[in-house]
Design an enzyme around this catalytic site. Structure first.
Site, mmCIF file in Angstrom:
data_model
loop_
_atom_site.group_PDB
_atom_site.id
_atom_site.type_symbol
_atom_site.label_atom_id
_atom_site.label_comp_id
_atom_site.label_asym_id
_atom_site.label_seq_id
_atom_site.Cartn_x
_atom_site.Cartn_y
_atom_site.Cartn_z
ATOM 1 N N LYS A 216 -24.099 90.676 10.731
ATOM 2 C CA LYS A 216 -22.853 91.423 10.542
ATOM 3 C C LYS A 216 -21.755 90.562 9.910
ATOM 4 O O LYS A 216 -20.968 91.053 9.097
ATOM 5 C CB LYS A 216 -22.369 92.010 11.868
ATOM 6 C CG LYS A 216 -22.000 91.003 12.932
ATOM 7 C CD LYS A 216 -21.606 91.701 14.219
ATOM 8 C CE LYS A 216 -21.287 90.712 15.321
ATOM 9 N NZ LYS A 216 -20.160 89.837 15.013
ATOM 10 N N THR A 217 -21.714 89.259 10.260
ATOM 11 C CA THR A 217 -20.698 88.377 9.670
ATOM 12 C C THR A 217 -20.907 88.276 8.160
ATOM 13 O O THR A 217 -19.955 88.300 7.379
ATOM 14 C CB THR A 217 -20.766 86.978 10.308
ATOM 15 O OG1 THR A 217 -20.657 87.111 11.726
ATOM 16 C CG2 THR A 217 -19.655 86.087 9.802
ATOM 17 N N ASP B 208 -14.138 93.313 13.503
ATOM 18 C CA ASP B 208 -15.409 92.829 14.047
ATOM 19 C C ASP B 208 -15.391 92.948 15.572
ATOM 20 O O ASP B 208 -14.323 93.055 16.184
ATOM 21 C CB ASP B 208 -15.599 91.368 13.626
ATOM 22 C CG ASP B 208 -17.020 90.872 13.862
ATOM 23 O OD1 ASP B 208 -17.905 91.697 14.144
ATOM 24 O OD2 ASP B 208 -17.232 89.654 13.767
ATOM 25 N N GLU B 209 -16.567 92.910 16.193
ATOM 26 C CA GLU B 209 -16.712 92.936 17.667
ATOM 27 C C GLU B 209 -15.922 94.091 18.287
ATOM 28 O O GLU B 209 -15.206 93.917 19.275
ATOM 29 C CB GLU B 209 -16.246 91.596 18.268
ATOM 30 C CG GLU B 209 -16.943 90.367 17.714
ATOM 31 C CD GLU B 209 -18.377 90.200 18.207
ATOM 32 O OE1 GLU B 209 -18.889 91.104 18.881
ATOM 33 O OE2 GLU B 209 -18.986 89.159 17.893
ATOM 34 N N GLN C 182 -23.500 94.790 23.647
ATOM 35 C CA GLN C 182 -22.908 93.467 23.861
ATOM 36 C C GLN C 182 -21.486 93.562 24.405
ATOM 37 O O GLN C 182 -20.683 92.638 24.240
ATOM 38 C CB GLN C 182 -22.944 92.664 22.560
ATOM 39 C CG GLN C 182 -24.360 92.360 22.097
ATOM 40 C CD GLN C 182 -24.407 91.414 20.912
ATOM 41 O OE1 GLN C 182 -24.096 90.225 21.025
ATOM 42 N NE2 GLN C 182 -24.790 91.936 19.762
ATOM 43 N N ARG D 18 -29.234 84.923 22.369
ATOM 44 C CA ARG D 18 -28.726 83.688 21.758
ATOM 45 C C ARG D 18 -29.884 82.832 21.237
ATOM 46 O O ARG D 18 -29.691 81.942 20.417
ATOM 47 C CB ARG D 18 -27.931 82.852 22.770
ATOM 48 C CG ARG D 18 -26.688 83.479 23.402
ATOM 49 C CD ARG D 18 -25.757 84.096 22.418
ATOM 50 N NE ARG D 18 -26.030 85.512 22.233
ATOM 51 C CZ ARG D 18 -25.616 86.237 21.220
ATOM 52 N NH1 ARG D 18 -24.949 85.673 20.237
ATOM 53 N NH2 ARG D 18 -25.905 87.526 21.130
#
Length: 717
Positions: free
Chosen positions: A33-34, A227-228, A258, A601
């Site tokens: 996504k980044t 974002d997020e 998340q 992670r």
């Protein structure tokens, strides 16, 4: 153009090239996504011709913002990268440009937790409070809750009351919580300080009160990207809604699986219900995982599928097969730690560097046994969430000197006026404080005015004032890195550390100088001292990198947004992970999401472990339900729990899940609501305690009210 779109998969390409209207991207863990956000920004600038200064890109940490800024610079070649920032640092930009609309000075201070604690120390000493009345941590929480929920218009006191009137409100308060709250507002107004909540509240108030300023910002921000989005809270949501009100170009990215910050106000409903609130929303699913092996992806898909409040979806692996996810059951916590140490040494022996390995845990206290074993086995490690870089003594002192040059505020003054020693101890500081209160001035002005007073004979007060005045006269014309080096030298601060033999602290100051240089390089013309100080006050622990060859130990919350080749997730036991404080269905789902975040992670290897034994309260330790959520065939057990323990665990879980309350029903009970209790009968809700997750109810047949947990089944009467 080809470079910007090159290598994107179909869903990433759709996200990058969809520019107009309301767009929601559901981006699974490790789905790039980044990359998509950075490419979309570059696409808007390079292909469409949008000016970078007309784009707002919101991230949730300064580290993410810096990385995004660098990526975009590399793609566009333009030093102007628009507004790439956190919500809070964007609000700093608004207030530095338009705080005059509130008659508030541009030279306001952004306060961090250590500043707040310094204010609390002043309040406690002045009003005779002790930590028995309230710890600083609880005081900060209380202030935040009063600002956000109980007294949401508090900022009107800061804006409209005179300093003297606000001080009187503080001095006449009698309850400890009132003393602390109004004392804090007084201290804020006195130094023109704003904390994180104030930044958004003041910005929203400007937009509410000044239509011209609001329209200016709405028209300026032609494209907004966030974002997020699963972590957005109510204030941030309101700010976003205002900002996109003119062009109506809003692009959000998030993953409901998340959401792990509801305890600090995040509301996943803003993401889940986005298409119900905004018109003609386009939803794009980004599910290809570029981070983890298929074995890890299968495990996390199986785990998170047990949650009910989510968008049904599965991550799709894209990289080659790897090792199976390993699960270990130990007889004791020490043997669990020993097993982790053995696996790490084996990985290291095969050529894996220690820095590629991370140990994650639900709570800090878990590290004690792990640390003891690592020390014994000579495994180098660093606790990622220990003392934060920007909270270290020497870093705070250095920044206080810079703040004193720019603002001459009381908090910075108190921190460094006698560091190094200048014979300005408690008696002389008390004299300055009394003079400052009497004459309504700062402590610095108080000292400057009284330099000839007999009390300052034999001190270095005059040299201190001369030092600050010399730097204050021309700081705007100097580079911040040059300014920092000069003040640390001329103040005698670095000489003091050299005399003490504090090489580690000198090394930390060298690292600070390097970070200032990097800041100047990335910000260009914006790199004023005031901008830097506001920027640095918003930094968190996740914004400081440690590249030394050590195993990283950190909580799962600290690991959010990071990735590591090998992850050990330890203490996977009921009462630890999930936490024993988990008392509702919704909180249990958040704990499962937290486990999902921990496991995602891992890139190459994931190791899960738990141990038998007893908890602090003497109850038996059971394996976590999250391990039982996963199909056994997906795990490679080195040692399995005995069947008897598995049966006991399942029996325990049946009972535990029966007592999980439904937050959706309980949280809707407002003050004044008539309710019925299965034993106490009918009553009225007189208060709601969000920290304790309880309603205070005055029952008709009982003389005094009772605190009833959200877990209890209170029916509306």
């Amino acid at each position: 153009m080809e470079n910007i779109l090159q290598g994107l998969n179909a869903s990433q390409l759709e996200a990058v090239t969809s520019t107009e209207g309301f767009i929601r991207v559901i981006a699974g863990a490790g789905s790039g996504k980044t990359r998509a956000l950075a490419r979309r920004f570059a696409y808007l600038v390079n292909e469409i011709g949008i000016l970078p200064g007309n784009i707002l890109c919101v991230t949730f940490t300064n580290k993410s913002a810096n990385e995004m800024r660098q990526r975009i610079h590399n793609l566009t070649g333009d030093n102007d990268t628009g507004y790439i920032s956190t919500f809070h640092s964007f609000c700093v930009s608004v207030l530095q440009e338009d705080s005059h609309a509130l008659q508030y000075p541009k030279s306001f201070l952004v306060l961090d937790n250590s500043d707040i604690d310094s204010m609390l120390k002043i309040i406690y000493e002045e009003r005779g409070l002790t930590l028995r009345n309230m710890t600083f941590s609880k005081a900060r929480d209380m202030i935040e809750i009063r600002k956000l929920i109980k007294e949401p218009k508090y900022y009107l006191d800061m804006l409209n009351m005179s300093l003297d009137t606000l001080r009187q409100k503080y001095l006449t308060a009698t309850e400890p919580s009132d003393i602390i709250f109004y004392g804090y507002l007084y201290q804020e107004k006195k130094c023109f300080g704003l904390d994180y909540n104030d930044l958004i509240k003041f910005t929203l108030y400007i937009f509410e009160q000044n239509e011209a300023v609001k329209i200016k910002w709405q028209q300026r921000l032609e494209y907004i990207m966030i974002d997020e989005f699963q972590d957005i809270d109510e204030l941030q949501y309101k700010l976003m809604s205002v900002l996109c009100g003119y062009h109506k170009n809003l692009f959000i990215v998030g993953d409901p699986d998340q959401t792990i910050y509801t305890w600090r106000g995040a509301n996943v409903r803003y993401l889940l219900d986005f298409d119900k609130i905004f018109p003609s929303v386009k939803t794009i699913m980004m599910m290809q995982n570029y981070r983890s092996t298929p074995q890890i992806v299968s495990v996390v898909n199986d785990l998170i599928d047990k949650n009910k409040f989510r968008i049904k979806k599965n991550l799709m692996p894209t990289i080659a097969d790897g090792m199976k996810v390993i699960c270990h059951h130990a007889d004791t916590s020490e043997r669990e730690a020993m097993w982790i140490a053995e696996q790490i040494q084996a990985l290291h022996g095969e050529g894996t560097s220690y820095r590629e390995i991370t140990v994650l845990y639900r709570a800090h206290y878990i590290t004690r046994i792990v640390e003891e074993v690592f020390l014994r086995e000579k495994i180098p490690y660093a606790i990622y969430s220990g003392v934060q870089f920007f909270n270290r003594m020497e870093i705070k002192d250095a920044l206080a000197y810079l703040r004193l040059i720019a603002y001459k505020d009381d908090l910075a003054f108190l921190r460094v006026v006698n560091v190094p020693k200048r014979n300005l101890g408690e008696r002389r500081i008390k004299f300055l404080q009394e003079y400052a209160v009497k004459h309504q001035c700062s402590l610095y002005i108080s000292l400057e005015t009284n330099l000839d007073n007999e009390i300052f004979k034999g001190t270095k007060a005059a040299q201190f004032v001369a030092l600050i005045e010399n730097f204050a006269a021309n700081y705007a014309e100097r580079q911040i890195s040059e300014l920092l080096a000069a003040i640390l030298n001329e103040s005698g601060y670095e000489k003091m550390l050299r005399t003490e033999g504090s090489q580690e602290r000198l090394d930390n100051l060298a690292e600070l100088k390097q970070s200032v240089y990097e800041y100047e390089t990335s910000c260009g013309e914006e790199s004023t001292l005031e901008h830097y100080l506001s920027h640095i006050a918003l930094f968190t622990n996740s914004d400081a990198a440690d590249n030394s060859d050590k195993v990283k130990l950190m909580t799962v919350h600290s690991a959010k947004g990071l990735e590591f080749p090998y992850v050990f997730l330890c203490a996977m036991n009921e009462g630890v992970f999930p936490s024993k404080k988990t008392d509702t269905i919704q909180k249990m789902e958040e704990e499962r999401r937290l486990a999902f975040v921990a496991m995602t992670r891992a890139q190459k290897g994931l190791y899960l472990s738990e141990a038998e034994g007893r908890n602090f309260d003497g109850s038996p330790r059971y394996p976590s339900r999250f391990l039982l959520d996963i199909e056994p065939a997906l795990l490679d057990y080195t040692q399995k729990p005995q069947e008897g323990l598995i049966r006991e665990t399942k029996d325990y879980l049946v009972i535990n899940e029966r007592y999980l309350a439904d937050e959706e029903n309980q949280s809707s009970l407002a003050v004044g609501q008539r309710v019925k209790h299965s034993i106490f009968g009918s009553g009225t809700v007189v208060d709601v305690d969000l920290i304790k997750a309880a309603h205070l109810v005055k029952f008709d047949n009982i003389d005094t009210p009772r605190s009833i947990s959200f877990r209890a089944k209170l029916e509306k009467d």
